[in-house]
Design an enzyme around this catalytic site. Structure first.
Site, PDB file in Angstrom:
ATOM      1  N   SER A 139      82.478  79.186  66.908  1.00 17.08           N
ATOM      2  CA  SER A 139      82.169  80.617  66.589  1.00 17.08           C
ATOM      3  C   SER A 139      82.912  81.217  65.563  1.00 17.08           C
ATOM      4  O   SER A 139      83.340  82.346  65.730  1.00 17.08           O
ATOM      5  CB  SER A 139      82.445  81.360  68.241  1.00 17.08           C
ATOM      6  OG  SER A 139      81.667  82.582  68.096  1.00 17.08           O
ATOM      7  N   SER A 140      82.579  80.812  64.355  1.00 19.41           N
ATOM      8  CA  SER A 140      83.171  81.396  63.093  1.00 19.41           C
ATOM      9  C   SER A 140      82.166  82.749  63.004  1.00 19.41           C
ATOM     10  O   SER A 140      82.720  83.480  62.285  1.00 19.41           O
ATOM     11  CB  SER A 140      83.010  80.567  61.978  1.00 19.41           C
ATOM     12  OG  SER A 140      81.540  79.960  61.632  1.00 19.41           O
ATOM     13  N   GLY A 147      80.784  74.910  66.547  1.00 20.09           N
ATOM     14  CA  GLY A 147      80.631  75.369  67.786  1.00 20.09           C
ATOM     15  C   GLY A 147      81.861  76.288  68.260  1.00 20.09           C
ATOM     16  O   GLY A 147      82.200  76.571  69.579  1.00 20.09           O
ATOM     17  N   ASP A 194      81.108  84.810  72.923  1.00 26.89           N
ATOM     18  CA  ASP A 194      81.742  84.638  71.506  1.00 26.89           C
ATOM     19  C   ASP A 194      82.601  85.835  71.164  1.00 26.89           C
ATOM     20  O   ASP A 194      83.815  85.640  70.847  1.00 26.89           O
ATOM     21  CB  ASP A 194      80.800  84.176  70.412  1.00 26.89           C
ATOM     22  CG  ASP A 194      79.904  83.049  70.831  1.00 26.89           C
ATOM     23  OD1 ASP A 194      80.189  82.353  71.816  1.00 26.89           O
ATOM     24  OD2 ASP A 194      79.131  82.549  69.916  1.00 26.89           O
ATOM     25  N   GLY A 215      79.869  76.267  61.855  1.00 25.14           N
ATOM     26  CA  GLY A 215      78.829  75.602  62.667  1.00 25.14           C
ATOM     27  C   GLY A 215      79.258  74.394  63.520  1.00 25.14           C
ATOM     28  O   GLY A 215      78.819  73.639  64.139  1.00 25.14           O
ATOM     29  N   ASP A 244      74.915  81.469  80.782  1.00 27.39           N
ATOM     30  CA  ASP A 244      74.843  82.761  80.285  1.00 27.39           C
ATOM     31  C   ASP A 244      73.544  83.454  80.552  1.00 27.39           C
ATOM     32  O   ASP A 244      73.366  84.487  81.039  1.00 27.39           O
ATOM     33  CB  ASP A 244      75.108  83.048  78.874  1.00 27.39           C
ATOM     34  CG  ASP A 244      74.553  81.979  77.857  1.00 27.39           C
ATOM     35  OD1 ASP A 244      73.879  81.168  78.323  1.00 27.39           O
ATOM     36  OD2 ASP A 244      74.631  82.201  76.500  1.00 27.39           O
TER      37      ASP A 244
HETATM   38  P1  ADP Z   1      79.371  78.831  64.696  1.00 28.65           P
HETATM   39  O1  ADP Z   1      79.610  80.310  64.927  1.00 28.65           O
HETATM   40  O2  ADP Z   1      79.484  78.089  65.820  1.00 28.65           O
HETATM   41  O3  ADP Z   1      80.597  78.436  63.635  1.00 28.65           O
HETATM   42  P2  ADP Z   1      77.251  79.589  63.482  1.00 28.65           P
HETATM   43  O4  ADP Z   1      76.070  79.051  62.936  1.00 28.65           O
HETATM   44  O5  ADP Z   1      76.730  80.892  64.449  1.00 28.65           O
HETATM   45  O6  ADP Z   1      78.241  78.768  63.841  1.00 28.65           O
HETATM   46  O7  ADP Z   1      77.764  80.524  62.324  1.00 28.65           O
HETATM   47  C1  ADP Z   1      78.048  79.841  61.265  1.00 28.65           C
HETATM   48  C2  ADP Z   1      77.861  80.610  59.650  1.00 28.65           C
HETATM   49  O8  ADP Z   1      78.752  81.622  59.813  1.00 28.65           O
HETATM   50  C3  ADP Z   1      77.736  80.004  58.545  1.00 28.65           C
HETATM   51  O9  ADP Z   1      76.322  79.268  58.433  1.00 28.65           O
HETATM   52  C4  ADP Z   1      77.925  81.062  57.529  1.00 28.65           C
HETATM   53  O10 ADP Z   1      76.901  81.804  57.212  1.00 28.65           O
HETATM   54  C5  ADP Z   1      78.777  82.206  58.290  1.00 28.65           C
HETATM   55  N1  ADP Z   1      80.432  81.804  58.108  1.00 28.65           N
HETATM   56  C6  ADP Z   1      81.217  81.142  58.708  1.00 28.65           C
HETATM   57  N2  ADP Z   1      82.491  80.980  58.180  1.00 28.65           N
HETATM   58  C7  ADP Z   1      82.435  81.652  57.100  1.00 28.65           C
HETATM   59  C8  ADP Z   1      83.151  81.829  55.840  1.00 28.65           C
HETATM   60  N3  ADP Z   1      84.431  81.401  55.983  1.00 28.65           N
HETATM   61  N4  ADP Z   1      82.828  82.408  54.686  1.00 28.65           N
HETATM   62  C9  ADP Z   1      81.487  82.868  54.988  1.00 28.65           C
HETATM   63  N5  ADP Z   1      80.641  82.757  55.846  1.00 28.65           N
HETATM   64  C10 ADP Z   1      81.021  82.043  57.021  1.00 28.65           C
HETATM   65 MG    MG Z   2      78.021  81.711  65.837  1.00 31.06          MG
END
Ligand code: ADP
Ligand code: MG
Length: 370
Positions: A119-120, A117, A165, A115, A30
């Site tokens: 992409s939550s 990977g 993402d 967290g 990217d």
């Molecule tokens: P990834 O996108 O790879 O999962 P990130 O560090 O970019 O990891 O994002 C994770 C963050 O998104 C978490 O630390 C939290 O703040 C937020 N998050 C993810 N899932 C939830 C959820 N179900 N409820 C609230 N916040 C969430």
């Molecule tokens: Mg992320």
């Protein structure tokens, strides 16, 4: 948390869903203005709620058992409730671009590991934007929605992520790969020839000093491009890289070889998908991992082992580390009918060889936000 007062404030109830994603080919391309292939998975973030009549935004995370309520006209980045910033960032960014809205209540439910990977974070952003678009009747192109969600993460949350993402979460398509050109910012979906499943296998390991490693990789990529007179590694072919080998340090050469190779593998991968060659596509995934291991050095022995276990199985087309590396997960592309058996075998073998548990997520490739 599901208080009656909240319910009473809601005028209507809307549900939106946005999936997580996994990178299939095109590792670390990217920031080199390259090409990448991903897929949306059948896990994601579902949000529900509706407008509120009191000019406030209330966000609830079921997983974290937390709620944040702020006035829509006046809120800052939340210092102690970081999770809420993904949705609030979407509100702020879209408002700044002229999208009208009033107060609302939204509850976040997710079956994406945080967290890992997958992409939550982007799934929360895209689900929020999709939810708000529906409630407030916004007229917006999908690509613009994805870009504004990325802007929310870049500027409000303060994480410097690329567009993959959000694009994956918006443009996902059942049994199809998503092709993103990071320079042109164009998106296409390309179907897989047969029914495939994705097995995501998390090593459970997080590298401690990833920040420094990332910077080293970026700098070597940029300096290699510069020495070859290119704007970015995107503009260098593997032939040109070989021809310029004596201009580069050994590390610059190897870092560049990975990225240039990945960009070429994405192009080849697309051709293989179009000609119905899942095996060919899978071989590119194995080659990608080998290049991570030897050139980019962003693999670790545990990920190598997961790929090695997958390689023994005929029903696995290909397997590689996915995402940043230095820990994290592998993704394997598998004939759908064999996927369950192979997932169980991976867990067992990994445990046997390392003494540790890996977390496996067996996924179908699914549609994007809806
Ligand atoms: P990834 O996108 O790879 O999962 P990130 O560090 O970019 O990891 O994002 C994770 C963050 O998104 C978490 O630390 C939290 O703040 C937020 N998050 C993810 N899932 C939830 C959820 N179900 N409820 C609230 N916040 C969430
Ligand atoms: Mg992320």
């Amino acid at each position: 948390m599901r208080g009656g007062t909240l319910r009473n404030l809601l005028v209507q109830s809307i549900i939106a869903h946005a999936p997580g994603r996994v990178e299939l080919l095109g590792n670390h391309t990217d920031y080199n203005e390259g090409l990448v292939l991903s897929a949306a998975i059948d896990r994601g973030v579902t949000v529900h709620g509706g407008p509120r009549t009191d000019g406030r935004i209330s966000l609830t995370s079921l997983a974290l058992e937390k709620r944040v309520t702020v006035p829509i006209q006046d809120f800052d980045k939340q210092k102690d409730e970081d999770w809420a910033n993904y949705a609030l960032g979407v509100v702020r960014t879209f408002a700044n671009h002229g999208f009208q809205m009033s107060g609302f209540a939204m509850e976040i439910v997710s079956d994406l590991p945080i967290g890992a990977g997958l992409s939550s974070s982007a799934a929360i952003e895209v689900a929020t934007a999709t939810f708000l678009r529906k409630i407030f009747h916004w007229d917006i192109e999908p690509l613009r929605l994805a870009k504004l969600c990325r802007q929310a993460e870049n500027e409000f949350v303060g994480v410097n992520c690329g567009l993959l993402d959000q694009v994956s979460s918006v443009f996902g398509k059942k049994n199809s790969a998503i092709y993103l050109d990071c320079r042109q910012e164009t998106v296409e979906t390309i179907p897989f020839p047969g029914e495939v499943a994705l097995l995501i296998t998390h090593s459970g390991i997080k590298h401690a000093l990833v920040g420094g490693e990332y910077n080293e990789r970026r700098e070597r990529c940029f300096s290699a491009a510069k020495k070859m007179g290119a704007r970015a590694l995107r503009d260098v072919t593997s032939g040109e890289l070989e021809g310029s080998r004596d201009k580069l340090t050994n590390l610059e050469y190897r870092r560049a070889a990975h990225v240039v190779g990945e960009i070429e593998r994405v192009s080849q991968g697309i051709e293989f998908l179009r000609t119905g060659n899942s095996r060919g596509f899978g071989e590119l995934m194995y080659a990608s991992h080998e290049s991570s291991r030897t050139n980019f050095e962003n693999s670790i022995p545990e990920l190598d082992m997961l790929v090695h276990i997958a390689h023994d199985e005929d029903a696995v087309f290909g397997s590689r580390l996915t995402g940043g590396g230095f820990g994290g997960a592998t993704v394997s592309l598998i004939e759908a009918s064999q996927a369950q058996r192979i997932a169980e075998k991976m867990e067992k073998e990994y445990k046997k060889q390392t003494g540790n548990e890996c977390r496996t997520y067996l996924c179908e490739i699914d549609d994007g936000a809806r």
